[in-house]
Design an enzyme around this catalytic site. Structure first.
Site, PDB file in Angstrom:
ATOM      1  CB  CYS A   1      35.371 -59.589  -8.258  1.00 40.68           C
ATOM      2  SG  CYS A   1      33.750 -59.317  -7.639  1.00 40.68           S
TER       3      CYS A   1
ATOM      4  CB  CYS B   1      40.459 -57.122 -17.830  1.00 37.63           C
ATOM      5  SG  CYS B   1      39.012 -56.892 -18.872  1.00 37.63           S
TER       6      CYS B   1
ATOM      7  CB  CYS C   1      40.566 -60.000 -14.666  1.00 34.26           C
ATOM      8  SG  CYS C   1      39.457 -61.421 -14.643  1.00 34.26           S
TER       9      CYS C   1
ATOM     10  CB  CYS D   1      37.727 -64.260 -19.937  1.00 33.88           C
ATOM     11  SG  CYS D   1      36.968 -62.754 -20.599  1.00 33.88           S
TER      12      CYS D   1
ATOM     13  CD  GLU E   1      37.178 -71.180 -10.762  1.00 33.78           C
ATOM     14  OE1 GLU E   1      36.712 -70.809 -11.859  1.00 33.78           O
ATOM     15  OE2 GLU E   1      38.394 -71.181 -10.499  1.00 33.78           O
TER      16      GLU E   1
ATOM     17  CB  CYS F   1      28.891 -65.440  -8.513  1.00 28.20           C
ATOM     18  SG  CYS F   1      30.157 -64.842  -9.619  1.00 28.20           S
TER      19      CYS F   1
HETATM   20  N1  SAH Z   1      33.502 -60.536 -17.788  1.00 27.54           N
HETATM   21  C1  SAH Z   1      32.513 -59.851 -17.047  1.00 27.54           C
HETATM   22  C2  SAH Z   1      32.013 -60.619 -15.849  1.00 27.54           C
HETATM   23  C3  SAH Z   1      33.020 -61.367 -15.016  1.00 27.54           C
HETATM   24  S1  SAH Z   1      34.181 -60.416 -14.081  1.00 27.54           S
HETATM   25  C4  SAH Z   1      32.978 -58.488 -16.668  1.00 27.54           C
HETATM   26  O1  SAH Z   1      34.151 -58.188 -16.819  1.00 27.54           O
HETATM   27  O2  SAH Z   1      32.139 -57.702 -16.244  1.00 27.54           O
HETATM   28  C5  SAH Z   1      33.203 -59.881 -12.684  1.00 27.54           C
HETATM   29  C6  SAH Z   1      33.642 -58.545 -12.104  1.00 27.54           C
HETATM   30  O3  SAH Z   1      34.884 -58.663 -11.386  1.00 27.54           O
HETATM   31  C7  SAH Z   1      33.872 -57.466 -13.149  1.00 27.54           C
HETATM   32  O4  SAH Z   1      33.331 -56.248 -12.743  1.00 27.54           O
HETATM   33  C8  SAH Z   1      35.377 -57.399 -13.191  1.00 27.54           C
HETATM   34  O5  SAH Z   1      35.819 -56.198 -13.752  1.00 27.54           O
HETATM   35  C9  SAH Z   1      35.727 -57.579 -11.748  1.00 27.54           C
HETATM   36  N2  SAH Z   1      37.121 -57.953 -11.500  1.00 27.54           N
HETATM   37  C10 SAH Z   1      37.964 -58.609 -12.312  1.00 27.54           C
HETATM   38  N3  SAH Z   1      39.167 -58.774 -11.722  1.00 27.54           N
HETATM   39  C11 SAH Z   1      39.070 -58.206 -10.496  1.00 27.54           C
HETATM   40  C12 SAH Z   1      39.965 -58.090  -9.395  1.00 27.54           C
HETATM   41  N4  SAH Z   1      41.181 -58.595  -9.452  1.00 27.54           N
HETATM   42  N5  SAH Z   1      39.523 -57.465  -8.287  1.00 27.54           N
HETATM   43  C13 SAH Z   1      38.267 -56.976  -8.218  1.00 27.54           C
HETATM   44  N6  SAH Z   1      37.373 -57.075  -9.218  1.00 27.54           N
HETATM   45  C14 SAH Z   1      37.777 -57.683 -10.346  1.00 27.54           C
HETATM   46 FE1  SF4 Z   2      37.116 -61.297 -18.823  1.00 28.59          FE
HETATM   47 FE2  SF4 Z   2      38.059 -60.784 -16.399  1.00 28.59          FE
HETATM   48 FE3  SF4 Z   2      37.861 -58.811 -18.192  1.00 28.59          FE
HETATM   49 FE4  SF4 Z   2      35.627 -59.879 -17.109  1.00 28.59          FE
HETATM   50  S1  SF4 Z   2      37.229 -58.735 -16.031  1.00 28.59           S
HETATM   51  S2  SF4 Z   2      36.002 -59.406 -19.290  1.00 28.59           S
HETATM   52  S3  SF4 Z   2      36.276 -62.029 -16.889  1.00 28.59           S
HETATM   53  S4  SF4 Z   2      39.193 -60.620 -18.361  1.00 28.59           S
END
Ligand code: SAH
Ligand code: SF4
Length: 346
Positions: free
Chosen positions: A337, A114, A117, A110, A90, A103
């Site tokens: 996000c 995390c 996410c 990934c 996306e 974005c």
């Molecule tokens: N991998 C990179 C960029 C993609 S994620 C990173 O982690 O920075 C983009 C942003 O969305 C990051 O700050 C991430 O921590 C945040 N994010 C991930 N899951 C989320 C969620 N469920 N709610 C809000 N922000 C989230």
């Molecule tokens: Fe990967 Fe999601 Fe963690 Fe960003 S927040 S590093 S996209 S797992």
């Protein structure tokens, strides 16, 4: 070969290797990146013999195909693109009165895992090539007719794990003879790949750096952002200090507030101490962006109530730490996000 992933200099070398005049490279670069051409035939100032040659050599203009496009009430639009190997990623178009933002994704899936996410739930499938990253921007610009001002690497993937292709794409998108997006309008968001932050600090092209912090406590961050076990906070903050010292650029810390997980008084105190501990000038050089947490399937995490988010922001501001609350966009289409998973809208 996908020609979209070539810098102008590489394209010039390639054109010369085909015994064609060098100026043709500039024309082609402009057709691709400025006029967003998707076929050789559109390039009307190129002779047909060149169209034929490129077709014969199977030089791809590789335009991504759109599998799905959904628009929210606020006009935030999520695009689902299909890649050549049928994987999908996306990108999100965030229009604004003056400054449109895209974005973009940097990987399919990934590998960072995390826990909050959605992208991380199924692991990493593969890195995107520079051409695939660039084409997300070109395709959206072509389809919406919008001039793009800002780019954020906050779609699927961890950009610093795919460092070379991401930086190549950024360099090409920055070229004023192409799309021409200023480095100050490009943000790379990372969960904290420390050696790559040092590498980024040394790049001639100085983009904005955002760090997905989410906790200033190693024990909690180890659980939320597992890469913290490899690159703990002390090392991450050291790299951030070096980044600001080398580049003079501000660093943004992203902090998604999760109810009863990282939004308590002790969490706030640790955050304030950590930012203040970054040095005397830390107030001017660091900025906190609070993200309303977006719940994801299969997780019991809930978002912090808006009143607590505002309170958290006010207390940080009281501690003289510049803080903003991210405006929520696209959550109703799972375009926000952490919600990107390469799936079609239901
Ligand atoms: N991998 C990179 C960029 C993609 S994620 C990173 O982690 O920075 C983009 C942003 O969305 C990051 O700050 C991430 O921590 C945040 N994010 C991930 N899951 C989320 C969620 N469920 N709610 C809000 N922000 C989230
Ligand atoms: Fe990967 Fe999601 Fe963690 Fe960003 S927040 S590093 S996209 S797992």
């Amino acid at each position: 070969m996908n020609i979209k992933g070539l810098t102008l200099a590489e394209l010039q070398d390639y054109i010369e290797s085909l015994d064609l005049p060098k100026y043709r490279a500039g024309q082609i670069f402009s057709w691709i990146h400025q006029k967003k051409a998707c076929s050789w035939e559109e390039m009307t100032n190129l002779p047909k013999s060149i169209h034929r040659l490129f077709s014969e050599k199977e030089i791809s203009l590789g335009c991504l195909s759109v599998l799905d496009r959904v628009e929210a009430d606020d006009h935030t639009t999520k695009f689902l693109f299909e890649l050549d190997d049928h994987q999908s990623v996306e990108s999100v178009f965030l229009p604004d009165a003056h400054h449109h933002t895209i974005c973009f994704s940097t990987q399919v899936g990934c590998g960072m895992g995390c826990v909050f996410c959605a992208t991380g739930q199924n692991g990493l499938t593969r890195n995107l090539a520079a051409a695939e990253i660039i084409d997300q921007v070109l395709a959206i610009s072509r389809m919406t007719g919008a001039d793009i001002h800002n780019l954020v690497a906050m779609g699927q993937g961890e950009p610093l794990i795919n460092y070379d292709e991401v930086m190549k794409a950024v360099k090409i998108l920055n070229d004023p003879r192409g799309v021409g997006i200023g480095a100050r309008h490009i943000t790379i968001s990372t969960c904290g790949i420390v050696p790559k932050i040092y590498q980024l600090a040394r790049e001639p092209l100085q983009v904005n750096l955002a760090i997905s912090l989410h906790s200033a406590d190693d024990e909690l961050r180890n659980q939320l952002v597992p890469i913290n076990r490899k690159y703990p906070l002390r090392e991450l903050f050291k790299a951030c200090r070096e980044y600001t010292a080398d580049t003079g650029r501000r660093v943004t810390f992203e902090y998604a507030l999760i109810k009863d997980v990282n939004d308590g008084r002790a969490d706030l105190q640790k955050l304030i101490e950590s930012i203040n501990g970054l040095g005397k000038r830390s107030r001017a050089l660091y900025h906190i962006n609070l993200i309303p947490f977006n719940p994801i399937p299969g997780s019991s995490f809930e978002r912090t109530v808006p009143q607590r988010v505002r309170e958290f922001a006010a207390l940080l501001t009281d501690a003289h730490i510049e803080t903003t609350i991210r405006k929520e966009r696209g959550a109703d289409l799972a375009a926000a996000c952490g919600q990107l998973q390469g799936k079609r809208a239901d």
